[in-house]
Design an enzyme around this catalytic site. Structure first.
Site, PDB file in Angstrom:
ATOM      1  N   HIS A 124      88.752  79.986 -45.315  1.00 59.99           N
ATOM      2  CA  HIS A 124      88.243  80.660 -46.523  1.00 59.99           C
ATOM      3  C   HIS A 124      87.040  79.913 -47.098  1.00 59.99           C
ATOM      4  O   HIS A 124      86.055  80.520 -47.511  1.00 59.99           O
ATOM      5  CB  HIS A 124      89.321  80.695 -47.619  1.00 59.99           C
ATOM      6  CG  HIS A 124      90.546  81.499 -47.305  1.00 59.99           C
ATOM      7  ND1 HIS A 124      91.816  81.000 -47.423  1.00 59.99           N
ATOM      8  CD2 HIS A 124      90.696  82.790 -46.904  1.00 59.99           C
ATOM      9  CE1 HIS A 124      92.697  81.927 -47.110  1.00 59.99           C
ATOM     10  NE2 HIS A 124      92.059  83.030 -46.783  1.00 59.99           N
ATOM     11  N   LYS A 162     104.041  91.355 -54.365  1.00 58.85           N
ATOM     12  CA  LYS A 162     103.993  90.297 -53.349  1.00 58.85           C
ATOM     13  C   LYS A 162     104.623  89.027 -53.887  1.00 58.85           C
ATOM     14  O   LYS A 162     104.496  88.708 -55.065  1.00 58.85           O
ATOM     15  CB  LYS A 162     102.533  90.002 -52.978  1.00 58.85           C
ATOM     16  CG  LYS A 162     102.098  90.622 -51.660  1.00 58.85           C
ATOM     17  CD  LYS A 162     100.778  89.995 -51.237  1.00 58.85           C
ATOM     18  CE  LYS A 162     100.275  90.514 -49.910  1.00 58.85           C
ATOM     19  NZ  LYS A 162      98.976  89.914 -49.552  1.00 58.85           N
ATOM     20  N   ARG A 174      88.668  87.392 -38.481  1.00 59.62           N
ATOM     21  CA  ARG A 174      89.079  86.445 -37.450  1.00 59.62           C
ATOM     22  C   ARG A 174      89.116  87.181 -36.112  1.00 59.62           C
ATOM     23  O   ARG A 174      88.101  87.405 -35.501  1.00 59.62           O
ATOM     24  CB  ARG A 174      90.432  85.828 -37.793  1.00 59.62           C
ATOM     25  CG  ARG A 174      90.342  84.750 -38.844  1.00 59.62           C
ATOM     26  CD  ARG A 174      91.653  84.447 -39.478  1.00 59.62           C
ATOM     27  NE  ARG A 174      92.184  85.606 -40.180  1.00 59.62           N
ATOM     28  CZ  ARG A 174      93.281  85.608 -40.915  1.00 59.62           C
ATOM     29  NH1 ARG A 174      94.005  84.532 -41.010  1.00 59.62           N
ATOM     30  NH2 ARG A 174      93.661  86.700 -41.544  1.00 59.62           N
ATOM     31  N   SER A 228      96.777  81.326 -43.995  1.00 60.90           N
ATOM     32  CA  SER A 228      97.565  80.720 -45.076  1.00 60.90           C
ATOM     33  C   SER A 228      99.036  80.693 -44.690  1.00 60.90           C
ATOM     34  O   SER A 228      99.738  79.717 -44.969  1.00 60.90           O
ATOM     35  CB  SER A 228      97.402  81.518 -46.365  1.00 60.90           C
ATOM     36  OG  SER A 228      96.061  81.569 -46.747  1.00 60.90           O
TER      37      SER A 228
HETATM   38  P1  ADP Z   1      94.564  88.983 -47.959  1.00 60.13           P
HETATM   39  O1  ADP Z   1      95.997  88.978 -48.391  1.00 60.13           O
HETATM   40  O2  ADP Z   1      93.660  89.792 -48.832  1.00 60.13           O
HETATM   41  O3  ADP Z   1      94.334  89.221 -46.489  1.00 60.13           O
HETATM   42  P2  ADP Z   1      93.861  86.219 -47.470  1.00 60.13           P
HETATM   43  O4  ADP Z   1      93.805  85.139 -48.497  1.00 60.13           O
HETATM   44  O5  ADP Z   1      94.814  86.047 -46.351  1.00 60.13           O
HETATM   45  O6  ADP Z   1      94.104  87.510 -48.314  1.00 60.13           O
HETATM   46  O7  ADP Z   1      92.417  86.455 -46.858  1.00 60.13           O
HETATM   47  C1  ADP Z   1      91.291  86.745 -47.619  1.00 60.13           C
HETATM   48  C2  ADP Z   1      90.119  87.034 -46.691  1.00 60.13           C
HETATM   49  O8  ADP Z   1      89.802  85.873 -45.928  1.00 60.13           O
HETATM   50  C3  ADP Z   1      90.371  88.117 -45.666  1.00 60.13           C
HETATM   51  O9  ADP Z   1      89.152  88.820 -45.475  1.00 60.13           O
HETATM   52  C4  ADP Z   1      90.760  87.362 -44.424  1.00 60.13           C
HETATM   53  O10 ADP Z   1      90.488  88.099 -43.251  1.00 60.13           O
HETATM   54  C5  ADP Z   1      89.848  86.170 -44.540  1.00 60.13           C
HETATM   55  N1  ADP Z   1      90.349  85.000 -43.831  1.00 60.13           N
HETATM   56  C6  ADP Z   1      91.616  84.501 -43.817  1.00 60.13           C
HETATM   57  N2  ADP Z   1      91.710  83.407 -43.034  1.00 60.13           N
HETATM   58  C7  ADP Z   1      90.455  83.197 -42.532  1.00 60.13           C
HETATM   59  C8  ADP Z   1      89.887  82.247 -41.621  1.00 60.13           C
HETATM   60  N3  ADP Z   1      90.632  81.304 -41.048  1.00 60.13           N
HETATM   61  N4  ADP Z   1      88.577  82.353 -41.330  1.00 60.13           N
HETATM   62  C9  ADP Z   1      87.830  83.341 -41.890  1.00 60.13           C
HETATM   63  N5  ADP Z   1      88.293  84.279 -42.728  1.00 60.13           N
HETATM   64  C10 ADP Z   1      89.586  84.210 -43.048  1.00 60.13           C
END
Ligand code: ADP
Length: 156
Positions: free
Chosen positions: A16, A40, A89, A127
């Site tokens: 992120h 959630k 990803r 995450s």
């Molecule tokens: P959500 O529940 O909205 O998917 P996340 O916090 O998991 O929330 O992800 C937020 C954004 O960051 C999404 O667009 C997700 O695809 C992206 N994301 C998550 N992990 C990574 C990573 N390792 N590299 C790049 N983008 C990521």
């Protein structure tokens, strides 16, 4: 131009952070928008996620951190965002992201979604995996910043 980067960030990972830093080089302002979906179950409360991300980006002038609930398009309108940033990803992200962006386009045609492809060193990172590894006492310090390592230690 103002970009909004919405997500759960439960917790924020180096993947992120890479997306946020890259977006901040292209847009006048990036608002990291922490989603608080009442259906959630989050490990970190919205306030905890806000504190963590604020701590990481406190020295950056054009990165702001906020939280929201409800529809992203309403929040984007409220803060005057032009663009939604999402990270991609693998192909597994693609279908869901595509559906979301098309839906948002129907709700608010002038709001564009732009995708940044993950740095390859972060493509495996999520995450939920970080939480799982941390819950078993595994070493996560190469995946998340120090503040998150410490917060996860407090949780488990
Ligand atoms: P959500 O529940 O909205 O998917 P996340 O916090 O998991 O929330 O992800 C937020 C954004 O960051 C999404 O667009 C997700 O695809 C992206 N994301 C998550 N992990 C990574 C990573 N390792 N590299 C790049 N983008 C990521």
């Amino acid at each position: 131009m103002i970009a909004v980067y919405p997500g759960s960030f439960d917790p924020i990972t180096n993947g992120h952070i890479d997306i946020i830093n890259r977006a901040a080089k292209k847009f006048d302002k990036v608002v990291v928008a922490i989603l608080n979906n009442k259906d959630k179950n989050y490990l970190f409360s919205s306030q905890e996620r806000l504190d963590i991300i604020n701590e990481i980006f406190k020295s950056y002038d054009n990165i702001e951190v906020d939280s929201f609930d409800g529809l992203l398009v309403d929040y984007a309108k409220y803060i005057g965002a032009d663009v939604v940033i999402r990270g991609l990803r693998a192909m597994t992200d693609f279908e869901y992201e595509m559906q979301m962006s098309m839906f948002n386009k129907k709700l608010m045609p002038e709001l564009e979604t732009m995708f940044l492809v993950t740095g390859d060193e972060f493509s495996f990172l999520s995450s939920s995996l970080v939480k799982e590894v941390a819950s078993y006492g595994g070493d996560i310090k190469s995946f998340v910043p120090k503040v998150v390592v410490n917060r996860l230690k407090d949780k488990f």
